[in-house]
Design a protein around this motif. Structure first.
Motif, PDB file in Angstrom:
ATOM      1  N   GLN A 183       4.632   3.510  -4.239  1.00  0.00           N
ATOM      2  CA  GLN A 183       5.586   4.124  -3.323  1.00  0.00           C
ATOM      3  C   GLN A 183       4.848   5.039  -2.348  1.00  0.00           C
ATOM      4  O   GLN A 183       3.774   5.559  -2.667  1.00  0.00           O
ATOM      5  CB  GLN A 183       6.634   4.929  -4.105  1.00  0.00           C
ATOM      6  N   LYS A 228       7.620  -4.767  -0.839  1.00  0.00           N
ATOM      7  CA  LYS A 228       8.420  -4.039  -1.835  1.00  0.00           C
ATOM      8  C   LYS A 228       7.560  -3.736  -3.067  1.00  0.00           C
ATOM      9  O   LYS A 228       6.958  -4.637  -3.651  1.00  0.00           O
ATOM     10  CB  LYS A 228       9.640  -4.883  -2.233  1.00  0.00           C
ATOM     11  N   TRP A 283       2.549  -3.013   3.821  1.00  0.00           N
ATOM     12  CA  TRP A 283       3.478  -2.795   2.716  1.00  0.00           C
ATOM     13  C   TRP A 283       4.308  -4.028   2.411  1.00  0.00           C
ATOM     14  O   TRP A 283       4.508  -4.904   3.241  1.00  0.00           O
ATOM     15  CB  TRP A 283       4.393  -1.604   3.027  1.00  0.00           C
ATOM     16  N   THR A 343      10.520   1.819  -1.448  1.00  0.00           N
ATOM     17  CA  THR A 343       9.059   1.798  -1.353  1.00  0.00           C
ATOM     18  C   THR A 343       8.543   2.834  -0.351  1.00  0.00           C
ATOM     19  O   THR A 343       7.583   3.540  -0.620  1.00  0.00           O
ATOM     20  CB  THR A 343       8.578   0.384  -0.944  1.00  0.00           C
TER      21      THR A 343
END
Length: 433
Positions: free
Chosen positions: A226, A209, A207, A400
């Protein structure tokens, strides 16, 4: 493959988040490690002899707003599950008896407590000595049985709050079983274009942002802007490399530490379907009296201590339950041994021959939730550090990564489906913000 929101876990929290987000127009993809939706909700319907019998969550405890609204939206009704509590001890049956010892003295001492400590430390400090042995023993049984918690770790403040707010409202079961709610949530999500993938075991989350990538055991990759993590706390607690463990890249140190500070219980649930409800026969009535017809729950000091019927419904099913440290110790015991322990416990309580009882058994299912790699326990309980840890876990990471699950719920219905649904709803609202 670009999705707006990715959700890991198709239990009550994950599907409630998916349902809410898809209704709001988000494109949602849910990844579930099991070959079914529902997580710790698992209804057996027309399987073996079982009909609408719950291997997981079973009751609606009182007036729960999120559950109530969802049932209304789905057109699903509840049915009465109110029944008397009984205990069996030293060869005697007793009505409406759970905690032995001086409850008034306990509540008085609890009211004065200023600094939170584990409940077992509190009991040893405030109620030491042989004269309070019965109270300590019965509270150990209650905290480990009802809350499935380790009394050496469970927060006294949290238990005080729970006992002060005990909801004596009607208990209900759900018509069609709890999976009716799960099927409704998953169905509505799919109707809005959402996808639910089963047997999708997520191993790694990469991940940054505004971008997440979930990589499954079979090498599939799912991308989204997200991510909602709706895995049981027990799964999040396991060490990297263990079955079901999820690795974050880069690591999420603060949240990972908070996860370890939360309490997660242990439980084994047993379903026995007999060819006759022997616990209501003349032999039992001679021991317990005719009022045994009203018995719903039975607490004992046997190896498998807690049992309940399907009262007020007539049924040949008895449910056995063991929670807390005693269930943890049985995590690796084969089902066959737990079956034997369950039958022996009932034989002892109802003064029956073990082989005779075994002969009456039509079907059984044992759900060792603690041994299950995609659950690793029962439900959350508060430790002394839990409130602080919960604040951290309820805070999204860079808008996120979001967490959802019954362990994040702030109200008085901890460890329930209501807690899971509420958390899923709150996580979805944060995503939509």
């Amino acid at each position: 493959m670009k999705n707006t929101v990715l959700i890991i876990g198709a239990g009550a929290a994950g599907l409630m988040a998916a349902y809410t987000l898809s209704k709001a127009g988000k494109h949602v993809t849910v990844l579930e490690a099991r070959n079914r939706t529902g997580g710790r909700i698992h209804t057996l319907n027309k399987e073996l002899f079982f009909k609408e019998t719950e291997l997981g969550a079973e009751f609606i405890h009182g007036d729960l707003p999120v559950t109530k609204q969802l049932l209304k939206d789905a057109g699903i009704s509840g049915r009465n599950a109110n029944a008397e509590m009984w205990s069996y001890k030293d060869g005697k049956f007793e009505r409406n008896s759970i905690v032995a010892g001086d409850w008034d003295a306990l509540t008085e001492k609890l009211d004065y407590l200023q600094q939170d400590i584990p409940i077992w430390d509190f009991l040893l400090k405030e109620f030491p000595g042989d004269e309070h042995g019965e109270l300590r023993k019965s509270l150990w049984a209650y905290v480990s049985g009802y809350d499935t918690a380790d009394p050496r770790k469970a927060s006294t403040f949290s238990l005080r709050k729970e006992w002060e707010n005990e909801d004596q409202d009607a208990q209900q079961r759900i018509e069609g079983g709890y999976c009716a709610v799960i099927n409704y949530l998953a169905g509505e999500c799919k109707n809005k274009g959402g996808q639910v993938f089963l047997n999708a075991i997520v191993k790694q989350i990469q991940w940054q942002k505004g971008l997440v990538k979930a990589i499954t055991e079979d090498g599939m990759e799912y991308e989204a802007e997200q991510l909602v993590i709706a895995l049981p706390l027990g799964v999040l607690k396991v060490k990297a490399g263990s079955n079901g463990a999820v690795v974050f890249d880069p690591p999420i140190h603060q949240h990972a530490k908070a996860i370890q500070q939360m309490g997660f219980g242990a439980v084994i649930k047993i379903l026995f379907e007999f060819n006759t409800p022997f616990w209501l026969d003349e032999q039992t009535k001679k021991m317990a009296g005719d009022e045994i017809e009203q018995m719903g729950y039975l607490f004992s000091e046997e190896e498998i201590p807690t049992w309940w019927t399907q009262a007020p419904n007539k049924s040949n099913v008895l449910t056995g339950w063991i929670g807390g440290p005693a269930a943890e110790e049985k995590a690796d015991i084969p089902d066959k041994e737990i079956l034997e322990q369950g039958l022996q416990s009932l034989a002892n309580i109802f003064n029956r021959d073990y082989n005779d009882l075994k002969g009456k058994l039509n079907a059984y299912r044992i759900m060792n939730w603690t041994a299950d790699p995609y659950t690793r326990g029962s439900y959350a309980y508060d430790t002394v550090e839990a409130p602080q840890a919960r604040t951290i876990l309820n805070t999204p990471i860079d808008n996120t990564i979001y967490f959802a699950g019954e362990y994040l719920y702030e109200g008085t219905a901890m460890g329930t489906v209501e807690a899971a649904l509420s958390s899923g709803l709150e996580a979805a609202k944060k995503v939509l913000k």
